[in-house]
Design a protein around this motif. Structure first.
Motif, PDB file in Angstrom:
ATOM      1  N   PRO A 186       0.810  -1.234   0.000  1.00  0.00           N
ATOM      2  CA  PRO A 186       0.000   0.000   0.000  1.00  0.00           C
ATOM      3  C   PRO A 186       0.834   1.271   0.000  1.00  0.00           C
ATOM      4  CG  PRO A 186      -0.151  -1.171   2.104  1.00  0.00           C
ATOM      5  CD  PRO A 186       0.522  -2.095   1.144  1.00  0.00           C
ATOM      6  N   GLY A 187       1.999   1.229   0.664  1.00  0.00           N
ATOM      7  CA  GLY A 187       2.911   2.368   0.642  1.00  0.00           C
ATOM      8  C   GLY A 187       4.147   2.021  -0.165  1.00  0.00           C
ATOM      9  N   PRO A 188       4.218   2.417  -1.448  1.00  0.00           N
ATOM     10  CA  PRO A 188       5.322   1.977  -2.311  1.00  0.00           C
ATOM     11  C   PRO A 188       6.642   2.683  -2.051  1.00  0.00           C
ATOM     12  CG  PRO A 188       3.898   3.474  -3.515  1.00  0.00           C
ATOM     13  CD  PRO A 188       3.245   3.250  -2.175  1.00  0.00           C
ATOM     14  N   ILE A 189       6.627   3.736  -1.226  1.00  0.00           N
ATOM     15  CA  ILE A 189       7.859   4.469  -0.949  1.00  0.00           C
ATOM     16  C   ILE A 189       7.840   4.945   0.500  1.00  0.00           C
ATOM     17  CG2 ILE A 189       6.966   6.698  -1.703  1.00  0.00           C
ATOM     18  CD1 ILE A 189       9.760   7.230  -2.911  1.00  0.00           C
ATOM     19  N   VAL A 190       9.000   4.857   1.174  1.00  0.00           N
ATOM     20  CA  VAL A 190       9.140   5.313   2.560  1.00  0.00           C
ATOM     21  C   VAL A 190      10.310   6.292   2.615  1.00  0.00           C
ATOM     22  CG1 VAL A 190       9.552   4.631   4.951  1.00  0.00           C
ATOM     23  CG2 VAL A 190       8.279   3.096   3.427  1.00  0.00           C
ATOM     24  N   ARG A 191      10.121   7.392   3.326  1.00  0.00           N
ATOM     25  CA  ARG A 191      11.128   8.458   3.370  1.00  0.00           C
ATOM     26  C   ARG A 191      11.734   8.585   4.760  1.00  0.00           C
ATOM     27  NH1 ARG A 191      11.940  14.067   4.229  1.00  0.00           N
ATOM     28  NH2 ARG A 191      12.782  15.199   2.425  1.00  0.00           N
ATOM     29  N   LYS A 192      13.048   8.718   4.819  1.00  0.00           N
ATOM     30  CA  LYS A 192      13.778   8.969   6.059  1.00  0.00           C
ATOM     31  C   LYS A 192      14.801  10.078   5.830  1.00  0.00           C
ATOM     32  CE  LYS A 192      12.129   5.364   8.489  1.00  0.00           C
ATOM     33  NZ  LYS A 192      11.415   5.482   9.789  1.00  0.00           N
ATOM     34  N   THR A 193      15.320  10.628   6.916  1.00  0.00           N
ATOM     35  CA  THR A 193      16.365  11.639   6.860  1.00  0.00           C
ATOM     36  C   THR A 193      17.592  11.143   7.627  1.00  0.00           C
ATOM     37  OG1 THR A 193      14.744  13.439   6.742  1.00  0.00           O
ATOM     38  CG2 THR A 193      16.959  14.021   7.438  1.00  0.00           C
ATOM     39  N   VAL A 194      18.765  11.449   7.133  1.00  0.00           N
ATOM     40  CA  VAL A 194      20.008  11.047   7.806  1.00  0.00           C
ATOM     41  C   VAL A 194      20.367  12.084   8.862  1.00  0.00           C
ATOM     42  CG1 VAL A 194      22.441  10.452   7.526  1.00  0.00           C
ATOM     43  CG2 VAL A 194      20.805   9.903   5.708  1.00  0.00           C
ATOM     44  N   LEU A 195      20.514  11.650  10.109  1.00  0.00           N
ATOM     45  CA  LEU A 195      20.859  12.558  11.190  1.00  0.00           C
ATOM     46  C   LEU A 195      22.369  12.813  11.240  1.00  0.00           C
ATOM     47  CD1 LEU A 195      19.163  14.010  13.339  1.00  0.00           C
ATOM     48  CD2 LEU A 195      19.747  12.167  14.932  1.00  0.00           C
ATOM     49  N   LYS A 196      23.157  11.716  11.232  1.00  0.00           N
ATOM     50  CA  LYS A 196      24.616  11.811  11.253  1.00  0.00           C
ATOM     51  C   LYS A 196      25.203  10.984  10.118  1.00  0.00           C
ATOM     52  CE  LYS A 196      24.806  12.277  16.320  1.00  0.00           C
ATOM     53  NZ  LYS A 196      25.340  11.696  17.583  1.00  0.00           N
ATOM     54  N   ASP A 197      26.390  11.379   9.673  1.00  0.00           N
ATOM     55  CA  ASP A 197      27.073  10.620   8.615  1.00  0.00           C
ATOM     56  C   ASP A 197      27.130   9.145   8.990  1.00  0.00           C
ATOM     57  OD1 ASP A 197      27.459  13.143   7.663  1.00  0.00           O
ATOM     58  OD2 ASP A 197      29.656  13.083   7.696  1.00  0.00           O
ATOM     59  N   ASP A 198      26.947   8.283   7.984  1.00  0.00           N
ATOM     60  CA  ASP A 198      26.887   6.852   8.256  1.00  0.00           C
ATOM     61  C   ASP A 198      27.315   6.088   7.009  1.00  0.00           C
ATOM     62  OD1 ASP A 198      26.417   4.538   9.698  1.00  0.00           O
ATOM     63  OD2 ASP A 198      24.236   4.579   9.446  1.00  0.00           O
ATOM     64  N   VAL A 199      27.631   4.819   7.209  1.00  0.00           N
ATOM     65  CA  VAL A 199      27.956   3.925   6.100  1.00  0.00           C
ATOM     66  C   VAL A 199      26.957   2.771   6.115  1.00  0.00           C
ATOM     67  CG1 VAL A 199      29.684   2.426   5.047  1.00  0.00           C
ATOM     68  CG2 VAL A 199      30.404   4.520   6.228  1.00  0.00           C
ATOM     69  N   MET A 200      26.295   2.573   4.986  1.00  0.00           N
ATOM     70  CA  MET A 200      25.324   1.500   4.872  1.00  0.00           C
ATOM     71  C   MET A 200      26.019   0.136   4.775  1.00  0.00           C
ATOM     72  SD  MET A 200      22.183   2.615   4.825  1.00  0.00           S
ATOM     73  CE  MET A 200      21.477   4.268   4.915  1.00  0.00           C
ATOM     74  N   PRO A 201      25.319  -0.946   5.125  1.00  0.00           N
ATOM     75  CA  PRO A 201      25.878  -2.280   4.919  1.00  0.00           C
ATOM     76  C   PRO A 201      26.309  -2.525   3.477  1.00  0.00           C
ATOM     77  CG  PRO A 201      23.960  -2.423   6.337  1.00  0.00           C
ATOM     78  CD  PRO A 201      24.037  -0.998   5.865  1.00  0.00           C
ATOM     79  N   SER A 202      25.650  -1.848   2.527  1.00  0.00           N
ATOM     80  CA  SER A 202      26.017  -1.989   1.112  1.00  0.00           C
ATOM     81  C   SER A 202      27.309  -1.251   0.778  1.00  0.00           C
ATOM     82  CB  SER A 202      24.892  -1.456   0.227  1.00  0.00           C
ATOM     83  OG  SER A 202      24.663  -0.070   0.478  1.00  0.00           O
ATOM     84  N   GLY A 203      27.836  -0.473   1.729  1.00  0.00           N
ATOM     85  CA  GLY A 203      29.061   0.288   1.499  1.00  0.00           C
ATOM     86  C   GLY A 203      28.831   1.728   1.091  1.00  0.00           C
ATOM     87  N   HIS A 204      27.604   2.115   0.838  1.00  0.00           N
ATOM     88  CA  HIS A 204      27.305   3.493   0.441  1.00  0.00           C
ATOM     89  C   HIS A 204      27.427   4.427   1.642  1.00  0.00           C
ATOM     90  CE1 HIS A 204      25.361   1.216  -2.829  1.00  0.00           C
ATOM     91  NE2 HIS A 204      25.556   2.306  -3.561  1.00  0.00           N
ATOM     92  N   GLU A 205      28.043   5.578   1.422  1.00  0.00           N
ATOM     93  CA  GLU A 205      28.177   6.581   2.465  1.00  0.00           C
ATOM     94  C   GLU A 205      27.051   7.605   2.343  1.00  0.00           C
ATOM     95  OE1 GLU A 205      32.043   8.330   2.317  1.00  0.00           O
ATOM     96  OE2 GLU A 205      33.104   6.423   2.583  1.00  0.00           O
ATOM     97  N   VAL A 206      26.401   7.871   3.461  1.00  0.00           N
ATOM     98  CA  VAL A 206      25.357   8.898   3.492  1.00  0.00           C
ATOM     99  C   VAL A 206      25.795   9.986   4.464  1.00  0.00           C
ATOM    100  CG1 VAL A 206      23.461   7.391   2.831  1.00  0.00           C
ATOM    101  CG2 VAL A 206      24.068   7.588   5.239  1.00  0.00           C
ATOM    102  N   ARG A 207      25.352  11.211   4.191  1.00  0.00           N
ATOM    103  CA  ARG A 207      25.771  12.351   4.991  1.00  0.00           C
ATOM    104  C   ARG A 207      24.589  12.969   5.726  1.00  0.00           C
ATOM    105  NH1 ARG A 207      29.416  14.745   0.205  1.00  0.00           N
ATOM    106  NH2 ARG A 207      27.429  15.667  -0.384  1.00  0.00           N
ATOM    107  N   SER A 208      24.907  13.646   6.787  1.00  0.00           N
ATOM    108  CA  SER A 208      23.876  14.327   7.558  1.00  0.00           C
ATOM    109  C   SER A 208      23.047  15.233   6.655  1.00  0.00           C
ATOM    110  CB  SER A 208      24.539  15.161   8.658  1.00  0.00           C
ATOM    111  OG  SER A 208      23.578  15.923   9.357  1.00  0.00           O
ATOM    112  N   GLY A 209      21.730  15.103   6.748  1.00  0.00           N
ATOM    113  CA  GLY A 209      20.831  15.911   5.926  1.00  0.00           C
ATOM    114  C   GLY A 209      20.380  15.240   4.654  1.00  0.00           C
ATOM    115  N   ASP A 210      21.027  14.126   4.282  1.00  0.00           N
ATOM    116  CA  ASP A 210      20.595  13.397   3.086  1.00  0.00           C
ATOM    117  C   ASP A 210      19.182  12.839   3.285  1.00  0.00           C
ATOM    118  OD1 ASP A 210      23.028  13.900   1.972  1.00  0.00           O
ATOM    119  OD2 ASP A 210      23.716  11.818   1.928  1.00  0.00           O
ATOM    120  N   THR A 211      18.483  12.669   2.183  1.00  0.00           N
ATOM    121  CA  THR A 211      17.175  12.019   2.203  1.00  0.00           C
ATOM    122  C   THR A 211      17.336  10.566   1.772  1.00  0.00           C
ATOM    123  OG1 THR A 211      15.971  14.069   1.725  1.00  0.00           O
ATOM    124  CG2 THR A 211      14.860  12.003   1.194  1.00  0.00           C
ATOM    125  N   VAL A 212      16.720   9.663   2.522  1.00  0.00           N
ATOM    126  CA  VAL A 212      16.745   8.242   2.193  1.00  0.00           C
ATOM    127  C   VAL A 212      15.355   7.836   1.722  1.00  0.00           C
ATOM    128  CG1 VAL A 212      17.105   5.908   3.069  1.00  0.00           C
ATOM    129  CG2 VAL A 212      18.554   7.773   3.876  1.00  0.00           C
TER     130      VAL A 212
END
Length: 513
Positions: A377-403
């Motif tokens: 029913p919900g095909p997309i979910v939105r989150k925000t990155v609080l602090k810089d992080d590294v995903m298990p996939s190896g991708h780096e996300v930065r504070s303020g990024d949208t997930v």
């Protein structure tokens, strides 16, 4: 201040015009499933150019990107997106490191009609409101009220309508019918008032359509720079103009329901069981927060079932063996007659199933879950990155990024569901002997969210879907009309863009009880 506002207006206008120019040029060339990272504009043109087929486009992109992708918006916007359907990333975002991935302040702006409610808040406010909602929805009396409202709408609204359509052999839009059904039985336990959308008069669905507008514009707000949709809101144009009208309609509807509830003198009864009673005397819930919370209950209760059941029957229409298997599972229940409620309005007996009748029916639930896998029913979910992080996939996300997490794509990944992921196969949810439901972790199946924000009303929603699905499958044969395009609508809610035209017949070889 006025200068900077005007400067922002000019920049946004130039971005829109440049995007339009690139889209015109790119549509003349051969399209690619992988988004082009344009100079200045980033991946925005690729995204906008595929909005008409967004869910399939995102699925294709993720399938060719190892389930995850970093995307950039226009240079001036500072927009960075991390898009994923990788189960390990999902577990990291929703459970392992969930505190680092709040919804964020922007989310409350995007869904401003529910701002301040559980749907939009994080932290202590989220924990407090979630505790309140969990207490309400786990109350046996509330559960009983919700099941009785569902049962009443099936017996006195849904089944009579389908019987009339079968008698006259009239084609109708099943999605419209289910939307009316879901809206009525969702609103009744909230206000102790029946909106009557499923009555024989079939009145206009202004409030329900306004809710659809909230979810449609909500998706656009999530995938475009905030400056773009805020500009349209300021100019009162495009989808933002329609959304403003939808907000007014929903505010008016809530006020009307409260007035009708008040006319029944329910506030004077200390033992009243409805959602309003649980909030109305709480000083924390001022008028604005109470209204936002009631709208949240309406959206959460209606949208899961209202969007899921049409896709369920669409899948059944293409898989007659699943229909036969569900009827086989229902047969002992009908023969027992222990809890089956029956009416005899015509020569064939109509059977309406009680929640207790259906609790142990695993194949019916597996068929519903399999449909939710393909059409969440919900095909997309939105989150925000609080602090810089590294995903298990190896991708780096930065504070303020949208997930952006895609449950729609997740249900279509061969790496998760196997080479037969395209097949509608309820058996994948069952144990080897077919007697029990197989456990599937929520980070691989996001129809009901995951982690600390797992859907509180999951069991209630499944129960309500079972009541409607069992009654329709047992009593009627349904046929989807040919020559219609079935595709998702551009929305946060996975509805069918053009509805679902069907015809029904009363079953001829139905067991007489």
């Amino acid at each position: 201040m006025a200068f900077y506002a005007f400067q922002g207006f000019i920049i946004t206008l130039l971005v829109l015009l440049l995007t339009l120019h690139i889209l015109v040029k790119s549509r003349r060339s051969k399209s690619s499933s992988f988004p082009v990272d344009w100079p200045i504009l980033g991946m925005l043109p690729s995204l906008v150019g595929n909005l008409h087929n967004l869910q399939e486009y995102v699925t294709d992109v993720l399938a060719t990107s190892s389930s995850s992708l970093l995307a950039h918006g226009p240079l001036a916007s500072g927009m960075r997106l991390f898009v994923t359907c990788d189960p390990e990333n999902i577990r990291h975002i929703f459970t392992t490191n969930h505190a680092n991935y709040p919804k964020g302040e922007d989310f409350g702006e995007i869904f401003d009609i529910m701002q301040g409610s559980l749907f939009t808040v994080d932290g202590e406010s989220c924990r407090r409101q979630r505790g309140r909602m969990k207490s309400i929805l786990s109350n046996p009396r509330m559960i009983s009220l919700m099941s009785s409202c569902s049962l009443e709408k099936v017996a006195k609204g849904l089944v009579p309508f389908l019987t009339r359509m079968a008698t006259t052999r009239t084609a109708f839009d099943l999605q419209d019918l289910i939307a009316r059904f879901a809206f009525d039985f969702t609103v009744m336990p909230i206000f102790s008032v029946d909106p009557g959308l499923l009555s024989s008069e079939m009145p206009p669905m202004d409030a329900a359509e306004a809710m659809d507008m909230v979810m449609a514009v909500g998706l656009l707000r999530q995938v475009m720079p905030a400056s773009c949709w805020k500009l349209m809101r300021w100019l009162n144009t495009g989808p933002e103009k329609k959304l403003a009208a939808g907000h007014s309609t929903l505010y008016r509807f809530v006020m009307e329901m409260m007035e009708k509830r008040k006319a029944k003198n329910l506030d004077k009864e200390q033992d009243t069981v409805d959602v309003v009673s649980s909030y109305i005397h709480d000083p924390e819930f001022n008028d604005d927060l109470l209204r936002a919370t009631l709208i949240l209950y309406m959206v959460a209760g209606r949208d899961t079932i209202g969007s899921s059941l049409p896709w369920f029957f669409y899948n059944l229409a293409k898989n007659s063996h699943v229909v036969s298997a569900i009827r086989k599972e229902l047969t002992p229940v009908v023969l027992s007659r222990k809890h089956a409620a029956t009416t005899s309005n015509d020569t064939n007996t109509i059977v309406v199933f009680e929640p207790e009748d259906l609790k142990a029916l695993v194949y019916l639930q597996a068929a519903l879950l399999e449909s939710l896998r393909l059409y969440p029913p919900g095909p997309i979910v939105r989150k925000t990155v609080l602090k810089d992080d590294v995903m298990p996939s190896g991708h780096e996300v930065r504070s303020g990024d949208t997930v952006l997490i895609s449950p729609y794509a997740l249900g279509r990944m061969e790496s998760v569901w196997g080479k037969d992921w395209r097949d509608y196969r309820p058996e994948r949810w069952l144990s080897d002997n077919g007697l029990k439901l197989r456990y599937v972790p929520s980070h691989k199946f996001l129809a009901f969210n995951s982690g600390p924000r797992m859907c509180i009303g999951k069991d209630i929603a499944i129960m309500q879907m079972k009541i409607a699905a069992a009654a329709i499958v047992w009593n009627f044969d349904m046929e989807v009309l040919g020559k219609q395009t079935i595709e998702p609508k551009l929305s946060c809610l996975l509805q069918m863009k053009n509805g679902l035209m069907v015809t029904v017949n009363k079953r001829e070889e139905i067991i007489q009880v």
